[in-house]
Design an enzyme around this catalytic site. Structure first.
Site, PDB file in Angstrom:
ATOM      1  N   GLU A 112       0.819  -1.211   0.000  1.00 43.34           N
ATOM      2  CA  GLU A 112       0.000   0.000   0.000  1.00 43.34           C
ATOM      3  C   GLU A 112       0.852   1.260   0.000  1.00 43.34           C
ATOM      4  OE1 GLU A 112      -3.949  -1.202   2.430  1.00 43.34           O
ATOM      5  OE2 GLU A 112      -2.111  -1.303   3.559  1.00 43.34           O
ATOM      6  N   CYS A 131       3.603   8.349   1.057  1.00 42.73           N
ATOM      7  CA  CYS A 131       4.244   7.376   1.935  1.00 42.73           C
ATOM      8  C   CYS A 131       4.285   6.034   1.205  1.00 42.73           C
ATOM      9  CB  CYS A 131       3.423   7.298   3.230  1.00 42.73           C
ATOM     10  SG  CYS A 131       4.006   6.061   4.384  1.00 42.73           S
ATOM     11  N   CYS A 144       6.604  -7.727   6.662  1.00 41.24           N
ATOM     12  CA  CYS A 144       7.864  -7.332   7.297  1.00 41.24           C
ATOM     13  C   CYS A 144       8.239  -8.404   8.308  1.00 41.24           C
ATOM     14  CB  CYS A 144       7.700  -5.990   8.013  1.00 41.24           C
ATOM     15  SG  CYS A 144       9.218  -5.364   8.777  1.00 41.24           S
ATOM     16  N   CYS A 156       8.007  -5.779  15.059  1.00 41.64           N
ATOM     17  CA  CYS A 156       7.764  -4.737  16.065  1.00 41.64           C
ATOM     18  C   CYS A 156       6.362  -4.965  16.658  1.00 41.64           C
ATOM     19  CB  CYS A 156       7.875  -3.346  15.434  1.00 41.64           C
ATOM     20  SG  CYS A 156       9.527  -3.023  14.799  1.00 41.64           S
ATOM     21  N   CYS A 176       3.202  -2.684  15.624  1.00 40.43           N
ATOM     22  CA  CYS A 176       2.983  -2.361  14.206  1.00 40.43           C
ATOM     23  C   CYS A 176       2.119  -3.418  13.527  1.00 40.43           C
ATOM     24  CB  CYS A 176       4.325  -2.255  13.491  1.00 40.43           C
ATOM     25  SG  CYS A 176       4.159  -1.972  11.714  1.00 40.43           S
ATOM     26  N   GLY A 196       6.977  -2.414   5.526  1.00 39.57           N
ATOM     27  CA  GLY A 196       8.302  -2.984   5.306  1.00 39.57           C
ATOM     28  C   GLY A 196       9.449  -2.189   5.894  1.00 39.57           C
ATOM     29  N   GLU A 197      10.603  -2.836   5.931  1.00 35.10           N
ATOM     30  CA  GLU A 197      11.827  -2.224   6.435  1.00 35.10           C
ATOM     31  C   GLU A 197      12.747  -1.977   5.224  1.00 35.10           C
ATOM     32  OE1 GLU A 197      13.286  -0.848   9.085  1.00 35.10           O
ATOM     33  OE2 GLU A 197      14.999  -0.750   7.734  1.00 35.10           O
ATOM     34  N   SER A 200      12.752   5.818   6.402  1.00 35.56           N
ATOM     35  CA  SER A 200      12.613   5.499   7.825  1.00 35.56           C
ATOM     36  C   SER A 200      13.041   4.058   8.070  1.00 35.56           C
ATOM     37  CB  SER A 200      11.149   5.686   8.245  1.00 35.56           C
ATOM     38  OG  SER A 200      10.961   5.282   9.582  1.00 35.56           O
ATOM     39  N   SER A 229      13.707   4.865  13.834  1.00 34.05           N
ATOM     40  CA  SER A 229      12.653   4.516  14.804  1.00 34.05           C
ATOM     41  C   SER A 229      13.310   4.072  16.096  1.00 34.05           C
ATOM     42  CB  SER A 229      11.791   3.380  14.238  1.00 34.05           C
ATOM     43  OG  SER A 229      11.126   3.825  13.092  1.00 34.05           O
ATOM     44  N   LEU A 230      13.224   4.906  17.117  1.00 31.25           N
ATOM     45  CA  LEU A 230      13.944   4.617  18.365  1.00 31.25           C
ATOM     46  C   LEU A 230      12.995   4.053  19.434  1.00 31.25           C
ATOM     47  CD1 LEU A 230      16.832   4.834  19.438  1.00 31.25           C
ATOM     48  CD2 LEU A 230      16.259   7.069  20.352  1.00 31.25           C
ATOM     49  N   HIS A 231      12.011   4.813  19.816  1.00 32.95           N
ATOM     50  CA  HIS A 231      10.923   4.384  20.710  1.00 32.95           C
ATOM     51  C   HIS A 231      11.293   4.124  22.166  1.00 32.95           C
ATOM     52  CE1 HIS A 231       8.759   4.524  17.043  1.00 32.95           C
ATOM     53  NE2 HIS A 231       9.124   3.349  16.591  1.00 32.95           N
ATOM     54  N   CYS A 260       0.170   5.806  10.254  1.00 32.22           N
ATOM     55  CA  CYS A 260       1.405   5.049  10.501  1.00 32.22           C
ATOM     56  C   CYS A 260       1.127   3.695  11.129  1.00 32.22           C
ATOM     57  CB  CYS A 260       2.298   5.776  11.491  1.00 32.22           C
ATOM     58  SG  CYS A 260       2.875   7.324  10.924  1.00 32.22           S
TER      59      CYS A 260
END
Ligand code: SAH
Length: 337
Positions: free
Chosen positions: A91, A104, A111, A115, A118, A156-157, A186, A208-210, A327
């Site tokens: 998408e 985006c 993926c 995470c 997600c 995806g990464e 990202s 992406s730290l979080h 997101c």
């Protein structure tokens, strides 16, 4: 049959050369494929009819059109694509705003990184998107001419699909004419690949730290065990030549977990020496977890604490939540009919 769409300018020159044609025909192909007015192979009018016929016998064009789209109350539009070969779905989300129109993009269908917060992770590993599949998300949507910014923040990464991401970025910046300052990739940070990515591109980076604490980050992003944020930040700090590359730290505040003043202070500490800004992303709830997003007052207090520590911080406005376009909500679902 191989698709022409997705081949880099160099690969298209090689196609021309391999057929005994001048390299220039490769440039003509590049223009018809990636610059308006886009053309099907049979309509590439400055290439001779005989050559077009030979191309048609060897290649398909291969640009995919969206299979479905949904529009949010706020004007955000979500497009669904499906590969005709293996039915993989992916998408993209088109987000009009006052001064910009951001697209985006997805780099994978699914993926493998798992995470916990997600939705795309729920799909499991899936597969890498081809260069053509990445670019189709941009060039085959009706509003492609209005797109001013591109973010690789869909499914995806991107660093797990490094080669295709880098090739797509090359075409976007060198052929489609988008500025590297208007493209952001990202990532959760995968070490050797991050270094290769930094060597190969000058686009903006979002990490992406979080959580500033390794053990806690690991509960959100299992990949922390293999690629610790501490090492990723050290790499970014070491690359002084990259000072001009703008870096954003993405951080989702979860209620009662990573949204305390202690977290803000630690974040300030580990970001010392890096010219970064923090973007606080309101969590879009997904089913089947006990996670909860922090309330807006707490997020604002967290933001203010970062600013007091000298780290610029903003709060992201969520777009398209009513169509699962925000997101981390992309999971390749079709419109219920
Ligand atoms: N794999 C990459 C890019 C895709 S996700 C990455 O993780 O960075 C893009 C951003 O959306 C990331 O910062 C991710 O942490 C965030 N995100 C994922 N799920 C989310 C959700 N449910 N709500 C809000 N943000 C989410």
């Amino acid at each position: 049959m191989t698709s022409l769409y997705g081949l880099t300018p160099k690969q298209l020159s090689e196609v021309a050369e391999s057929l005994g044609w001048p390299r220039f025909t490769g440039t003509q192909l590049t223009q018809w494929l990636y610059q308006p007015p886009f053309a099907e192979i049979q309509d590439m009018s400055n290439i001779s009819k005989a050559r077009r016929e030979l191309l048609l016998s060897m290649f398909t064009l291969g640009r995919l059109s969206p299979k479905d789209s949904r529009v949010s109350r706020d004007g955000t539009r979500k497009y669904l694509f499906e590969s005709p070969e293996d039915s993989a779905v992916f998408e993209s989300v088109s987000i009009p705003d006052q001064q910009r129109h951001t697209l985006c993009l997805s780099s994978q269908s699914g993926c493998k990184r798992g995470c916990t917060f997600c939705m795309t992770a729920r799909l499991g590993a899936g597969r890498n998107l081809s260069v053509g599949e990445i670019l189709s998300q941009y060039q085959s949507i009706p509003e492609h001419a209005q797109i001013s910014n591109i973010v690789f923040m869909g499914m995806g990464e991107p660093l797990d699909n490094l080669d295709n991401t880098v090739a797509a970025l090359e075409i976007l910046t060198k052929v489609c004419g988008l500025s590297t300052r208007r493209i952001t990739v990202s990532t959760i940070g995968i070490l050797p690949k991050l270094e290769q990515f930094l060597d190969a591109t000058t686009v903006r980076l979002a990490l992406s730290l979080h959580s500033p604490f390794p053990r806690e980050r690991e509960t959100f992003l299992p990949t922390e065990k293999l690629h610790p944020a501490r090492d990723i930040l050290a790499l970014l700090r070491d690359r002084r030549e990259d000072k001009r590359r703008r870096i954003t730290i993405e951080y989702i505040p979860f209620a009662g977990l990573n949204d305390s003043p202690k977290h803000a202070h630690e974040l300030v500490k580990i970001l010392k020496g890096l010219m970064v800004r923090v973007n606080l992303i309101p969590w879009n709830a997904i089913p089947g977890t006990t996670l909860q997003s922090s309330d807006p007052r707490r997020v604002e207090a967290f933001r203010a604490e970062l600013e007091r520590g000298g780290v610029p911080a903003t709060i992201r406005v969520s777009r398209g939540p009513d169509i699962e376009a925000a997101c981390g909500m992309l999971a390749g679902e079709r419109t219920p009919s």
